[in-house]
Design an enzyme around this catalytic site. Structure first.
Site, mmCIF file in Angstrom:
data_model
loop_
_atom_site.group_PDB
_atom_site.id
_atom_site.type_symbol
_atom_site.label_atom_id
_atom_site.label_comp_id
_atom_site.label_asym_id
_atom_site.label_seq_id
_atom_site.Cartn_x
_atom_site.Cartn_y
_atom_site.Cartn_z
ATOM 1 N N GLU A 135 0.821 -1.208 0.000
ATOM 2 C CA GLU A 135 0.000 0.000 0.000
ATOM 3 C C GLU A 135 0.855 1.258 0.000
ATOM 4 O OE1 GLU A 135 0.681 1.729 2.906
ATOM 5 O OE2 GLU A 135 1.798 -0.035 3.581
ATOM 6 N N GLY A 177 6.416 0.285 4.466
ATOM 7 C CA GLY A 177 5.191 -0.022 3.735
ATOM 8 C C GLY A 177 5.520 -0.472 2.331
ATOM 9 N N GLU A 178 4.613 -0.209 1.395
ATOM 10 C CA GLU A 178 4.801 -0.568 -0.018
ATOM 11 C C GLU A 178 4.752 -2.066 -0.262
ATOM 12 O OE1 GLU A 178 8.459 1.028 -1.560
ATOM 13 O OE2 GLU A 178 8.037 3.072 -0.897
ATOM 14 N N GLY A 179 4.590 -2.872 0.770
ATOM 15 C CA GLY A 179 4.732 -4.317 0.613
ATOM 16 C C GLY A 179 6.169 -4.769 0.711
#
Length: 339
Positions: A161, A303-305
């Site tokens: 995300e 974040g970002e995976g």
């Protein structure tokens, strides 16, 4: 009608495919005869069996891993709960598309396809301290976007995300689903001071108070306190379950999406593993509620995976050893002498 779509998702959460016990058993049987002492590869052995069972085949594969990042903007940012402006979400989406972010490098390093899906960034959700963050229609559209993003040939999924302010959303959702106050769940996010964290906690408490009458329904929690990227991740994780695709969960924000499913159905995350434990304080508590032991703890909080994508390497290693090692009989090794 939107409510019918929400009912559809409720039905999909209640009627979940189960693990393929035959495939898992075949993997366990093979593991027992590989050239190593029993249990010597630790969680790698469990992961190979888990992958085989949820893929519904033996041997398990690592052929088409997929990383998909969802981006959303949040009206609650108007309360001053983030160290960065909402414009950064749009700028980071462009960075993802140009291949310049950490997640691009990690997806490439482990042979995963990558895509980013911006969700109406020009129209942030409403401030949840003033009303529902999303209408039923908006929530349904985001759920469906996530559902549609999972490719049919994907054999391992990472969802990530991007969304300025979304650790506030994650904390509010976690508190709504598992209990507690804003202070129990709020953390620094992208770098808030202690004063900023206290303000963030107060904003969360205001949202919980306003929406107190719907907190027992996780789908309504998603609509009233969540965000488009949170809803999309719920849809993607659920689609993966129905596609028999194992999932690696990322950090706090992804965990909040997973919490919606966990609250709705206690077995809804059986096809998921936690890739890592974030440095965001609420994530450790959230993992306990999700009943997930992280594969990695590296003080990451991007974040970002990214933490889940890094864990792709662990799953790849688990499958490589399971599929490629010789058995005792193949290698001409005595099982008794292997210890």
């Amino acid at each position: 009608m939107p409510s019918n779509v929400l009912d559809k998702f409720r039905s999909l959460i209640s009627e979940l495919p189960l693990i393929d016990k035959s495939s898992a058993s075949a993997a366990a049987t093979r593991d027992a005869v590989l050239t190593k002492p029993a249990g010597a590869l630790g969680r790698l052995e469990d992961l190979a069996v888990w992958m085989s069972g949820w893929q519904g085949k033996h041997p398990p594969t690592y052929a088409s891993p997929q990383v998909v990042v969802f981006a959303g903007n949040h009206g609650v940012c108007d309360q001053g709960i983030s160290a960065f402006p909402r414009d950064v979400t749009v700028q980071m989406v462009a960075n993802f598309q140009n291949g310049g972010a950490a997640i691009n490098q990690l997806a490439d390093a482990f042979g995963a396809s990558f895509s980013v899906l911006p969700l109406s960034l020009e129209s942030p959700t409403l401030d949840f301290t003033k009303g529902p963050a999303m209408s039923e229609e908006e929530c349904c559209e985001a759920l469906q976007s996530g559902w549609n993003s999972v490719r049919q040939n994907t054999d391992l999924l990472v969802v990530g995300e991007m969304g300025i302010g979304n650790t506030t959303i994650a904390a509010a959702v976690s508190a709504a689903v598992f209990g507690g106050s804003g202070a129990d769940w709020a953390g620094p996010g992208t770098g808030l001071s202690m004063e900023g964290i206290q303000k963030k906690a107060a904003v969360i408490d205001a949202g919980l108070s306003l929406h107190a009458d719907i907190l027992g329904d996780p789908i309504l929690v998603l609509q009233h306190l969540g965000g488009r990227e949170i809803a999309a991740m719920v849809g993607a994780i659920l689609a993966a379950r129905h596609n028999k695709t194992p999932v690696i969960l990322d950090g706090f924000v992804v965990g909040a999406a997973a919490a919606i499913l966990k609250k709705a159905n206690s077995s809804a995350l059986d096809h998921c593993v936690a890739g890592h434990m974030s440095a965001e304080p609420g994530h450790e508590l959230l993992l306990r509620h999700l009943e997930k032991e992280p594969l990695l703890t590296l003080r990451m909080r991007l974040g970002e995976g990214s933490g889940a994508a890094l864990a792709l390497g662990i799953i790849k290693g688990a499958i490589a050893t399971h599929n490629g090692m010789a058995s005792f009989s193949d290698a001409g090794v005595s099982a008794e002498s292997s210890s």
